[in-house]
Motif scaffolding. Sequence first.
Motif, PDB file in Angstrom:
ATOM      1  N   GLU A 279      -9.210  24.309  -0.229  1.00  0.00           N
ATOM      2  CA  GLU A 279      -7.972  23.943  -0.911  1.00  0.00           C
ATOM      3  C   GLU A 279      -7.833  22.425  -1.009  1.00  0.00           C
ATOM      4  OE1 GLU A 279      -5.469  25.688  -2.262  1.00  0.00           O
ATOM      5  OE2 GLU A 279      -6.161  27.732  -1.791  1.00  0.00           O
ATOM      6  N   GLU A 280      -7.288  21.960  -2.119  1.00  0.00           N
ATOM      7  CA  GLU A 280      -7.129  20.524  -2.318  1.00  0.00           C
ATOM      8  C   GLU A 280      -6.253  19.908  -1.242  1.00  0.00           C
ATOM      9  OE1 GLU A 280      -6.092  17.394  -5.933  1.00  0.00           O
ATOM     10  OE2 GLU A 280      -5.101  19.348  -5.894  1.00  0.00           O
ATOM     11  N   VAL A 281      -5.145  20.553  -0.879  1.00  0.00           N
ATOM     12  CA  VAL A 281      -4.267  20.018   0.177  1.00  0.00           C
ATOM     13  C   VAL A 281      -5.045  19.848   1.474  1.00  0.00           C
ATOM     14  CG1 VAL A 281      -2.272  20.542   1.638  1.00  0.00           C
ATOM     15  CG2 VAL A 281      -2.136  20.902  -0.829  1.00  0.00           C
ATOM     16  N   CYS A 282      -5.874  20.819   1.812  1.00  0.00           N
ATOM     17  CA  CYS A 282      -6.662  20.749   3.048  1.00  0.00           C
ATOM     18  C   CYS A 282      -7.706  19.636   2.985  1.00  0.00           C
ATOM     19  CB  CYS A 282      -7.347  22.085   3.310  1.00  0.00           C
ATOM     20  SG  CYS A 282      -6.221  23.483   3.441  1.00  0.00           S
ATOM     21  N   ARG A 283      -8.261  19.417   1.818  1.00  0.00           N
ATOM     22  CA  ARG A 283      -9.301  18.380   1.691  1.00  0.00           C
ATOM     23  C   ARG A 283      -8.721  16.978   1.873  1.00  0.00           C
ATOM     24  NH1 ARG A 283     -11.187  21.841  -2.620  1.00  0.00           N
ATOM     25  NH2 ARG A 283     -10.282  20.458  -4.203  1.00  0.00           N
ATOM     26  N   HIS A 284      -7.414  16.829   1.655  1.00  0.00           N
ATOM     27  CA  HIS A 284      -6.774  15.526   1.841  1.00  0.00           C
ATOM     28  C   HIS A 284      -5.987  15.436   3.149  1.00  0.00           C
ATOM     29  CE1 HIS A 284      -7.556  13.753  -2.147  1.00  0.00           C
ATOM     30  NE2 HIS A 284      -7.497  15.004  -2.595  1.00  0.00           N
ATOM     31  N   CYS A 285      -5.879  16.543   3.882  1.00  0.00           N
ATOM     32  CA  CYS A 285      -5.082  16.582   5.112  1.00  0.00           C
ATOM     33  C   CYS A 285      -5.753  15.772   6.216  1.00  0.00           C
ATOM     34  CB  CYS A 285      -4.902  18.037   5.560  1.00  0.00           C
ATOM     35  SG  CYS A 285      -4.043  18.212   7.136  1.00  0.00           S
ATOM     36  N   THR A 286      -4.984  14.889   6.851  1.00  0.00           N
ATOM     37  CA  THR A 286      -5.531  14.103   7.956  1.00  0.00           C
ATOM     38  C   THR A 286      -5.298  14.785   9.302  1.00  0.00           C
ATOM     39  OG1 THR A 286      -3.474  12.809   8.088  1.00  0.00           O
ATOM     40  CG2 THR A 286      -5.274  11.922   6.726  1.00  0.00           C
ATOM     41  N   TYR A 287      -4.348  15.724   9.374  1.00  0.00           N
ATOM     42  CA  TYR A 287      -4.060  16.375  10.650  1.00  0.00           C
ATOM     43  C   TYR A 287      -5.232  17.233  11.110  1.00  0.00           C
ATOM     44  CZ  TYR A 287      -1.479  18.729  14.336  1.00  0.00           C
ATOM     45  OH  TYR A 287      -1.071  19.209  15.561  1.00  0.00           O
ATOM     46  N   CYS A 288      -5.834  17.983  10.200  1.00  0.00           N
ATOM     47  CA  CYS A 288      -6.903  18.890  10.612  1.00  0.00           C
ATOM     48  C   CYS A 288      -8.177  18.145  11.011  1.00  0.00           C
ATOM     49  CB  CYS A 288      -7.200  19.925   9.526  1.00  0.00           C
ATOM     50  SG  CYS A 288      -7.985  19.285   8.044  1.00  0.00           S
ATOM     51  N   ARG A 289      -8.200  16.835  10.787  1.00  0.00           N
ATOM     52  CA  ARG A 289      -9.403  16.077  11.162  1.00  0.00           C
ATOM     53  C   ARG A 289      -9.536  15.915  12.670  1.00  0.00           C
ATOM     54  NH1 ARG A 289      -9.510  11.716   6.058  1.00  0.00           N
ATOM     55  NH2 ARG A 289      -9.202  13.356   4.501  1.00  0.00           N
ATOM     56  N   ARG A 290      -8.493  16.277  13.413  1.00  0.00           N
ATOM     57  CA  ARG A 290      -8.591  16.225  14.873  1.00  0.00           C
ATOM     58  C   ARG A 290      -9.269  17.466  15.445  1.00  0.00           C
ATOM     59  NH1 ARG A 290      -2.551  15.731  16.755  1.00  0.00           N
ATOM     60  NH2 ARG A 290      -2.560  14.208  15.069  1.00  0.00           N
ATOM     61  N   PHE A 291      -9.506  18.489  14.607  1.00  0.00           N
ATOM     62  CA  PHE A 291     -10.070  19.747  15.102  1.00  0.00           C
ATOM     63  C   PHE A 291     -11.580  19.792  14.895  1.00  0.00           C
ATOM     64  CE2 PHE A 291      -5.784  21.362  13.555  1.00  0.00           C
ATOM     65  CZ  PHE A 291      -5.199  21.191  14.803  1.00  0.00           C
ATOM     66  N   LYS A 292     -12.219  20.471  15.807  1.00  0.00           N
ATOM     67  CA  LYS A 292     -13.660  20.733  15.687  1.00  0.00           C
ATOM     68  C   LYS A 292     -13.879  22.236  15.576  1.00  0.00           C
ATOM     69  CE  LYS A 292     -15.225  16.725  18.361  1.00  0.00           C
ATOM     70  NZ  LYS A 292     -16.014  16.278  19.542  1.00  0.00           N
ATOM     71  N   SER A 293     -14.814  22.620  14.741  1.00  0.00           N
ATOM     72  CA  SER A 293     -15.154  24.039  14.631  1.00  0.00           C
ATOM     73  C   SER A 293     -15.896  24.473  15.894  1.00  0.00           C
ATOM     74  CB  SER A 293     -16.024  24.287  13.407  1.00  0.00           C
ATOM     75  OG  SER A 293     -17.298  23.694  13.578  1.00  0.00           O
ATOM     76  N   ARG A 294     -16.015  25.782  16.059  1.00  0.00           N
ATOM     77  CA  ARG A 294     -16.726  26.288  17.221  1.00  0.00           C
ATOM     78  C   ARG A 294     -18.161  25.762  17.267  1.00  0.00           C
ATOM     79  NH1 ARG A 294     -13.535  30.543  15.455  1.00  0.00           N
ATOM     80  NH2 ARG A 294     -12.044  31.317  17.007  1.00  0.00           N
ATOM     81  N   ALA A 295     -18.769  25.603  16.094  1.00  0.00           N
ATOM     82  CA  ALA A 295     -20.146  25.113  16.034  1.00  0.00           C
ATOM     83  C   ALA A 295     -20.253  23.665  16.487  1.00  0.00           C
ATOM     84  CB  ALA A 295     -20.698  25.262  14.633  1.00  0.00           C
ATOM     85  N   GLN A 296     -19.140  22.900  16.374  1.00  0.00           N
ATOM     86  CA  GLN A 296     -19.169  21.492  16.731  1.00  0.00           C
ATOM     87  C   GLN A 296     -18.828  21.253  18.206  1.00  0.00           C
ATOM     88  OE1 GLN A 296     -16.286  20.424  13.601  1.00  0.00           O
ATOM     89  NE2 GLN A 296     -17.814  18.994  12.827  1.00  0.00           N
ATOM     90  N   ARG A 297     -18.322  22.275  18.888  1.00  0.00           N
ATOM     91  CA  ARG A 297     -17.886  22.085  20.274  1.00  0.00           C
ATOM     92  C   ARG A 297     -19.057  22.099  21.235  1.00  0.00           C
ATOM     93  NH1 ARG A 297     -12.961  26.419  19.690  1.00  0.00           N
ATOM     94  NH2 ARG A 297     -11.872  25.311  18.045  1.00  0.00           N
TER      95      ARG A 297
END
Length: 297
Positions: A279-297
């Motif tokens: 989603e475009e809103v998600c691609r510009h969202c700065t809040y979700c940039r603090r999260f890591k996917s399970r693969a990144q943990r």
Amino acid sequence: MTHAQPPRFQRIYVEITNICNLRCDFCVETARPAASMNPAFFKRVLEQIAPLTGQICLHVLGEPLLHPHLDTIMDLCAAAGLQVNLTTNATLLSGKADLLLQAKALRQVNFSMQSLRRGERLDTDTLEAILEFSRRAERLKPDLYLNYRLWTLQNLHSSADGGFNAAIQRSIAAGLDCEIPPLPPGRKSLKLRGRAYLHMDTVFAWPGDLGTKERTSGFCHALSTHCAVLADGTVCPCCLDADGRLALGNIHDTPLNAILDSPRGRAMADGFAAGRLVEEVCRHCTYCRRFKSRAQR
């Protein structure tokens, strides 16, 4: 409450009202009409939520203590077997304290301590009401979690407003007769006593600003740990979607399960699971940039 299988979500946010009696600078304005859920519709929402989660949070925007039928709301949650997390600016706390302390469904109260700022002044009356409620809760409802939220950090190592934060922490320490050591670097939460916690987090920008740098890869907990129902019945994947930009449907028209399993909902959930922001809103969202996917943990 028991589930035949693990619930789909850790929690679901239900905005019982989007009306607030404050205009804090950290909170986003909304173009949505002022609205509060009537108890009959809230009960319909609960009937669809109960099979999907064990906890609801009475918040997206708005001050839940303003709801004219809060007692009925809490009774309906108890009847549905749902635990309630309530977020409040506490300005109306004194008049609602007895109701909250007697509410069987109430699990946690989150106090937005950053809302105590009145220009250059600290709202000491509301702060004292919070501390008095906390002392009563420890005596009368010791299983109630109390969370003092100060979302004013510049980062996890420094404060954006050290003087304001320090004044509140001194008052909490004195009012609860406890010590508040500095948060260790990288930590956000600190147990004070009993079930009372200080929670400090970084200042964030609400999703919706399409002027920020776009990215296509990323992860968010939306639709895996939670979703949200706005005051008018709009279902959103994100608990910060204050204007319903990512609306998946409306419970007035379509059952919740069908809304969540709609093509748009599935595409978003599958995208997050794969590390893609569809989603475009998600691609510009700065809040979700603090999260890591399970693969990144």
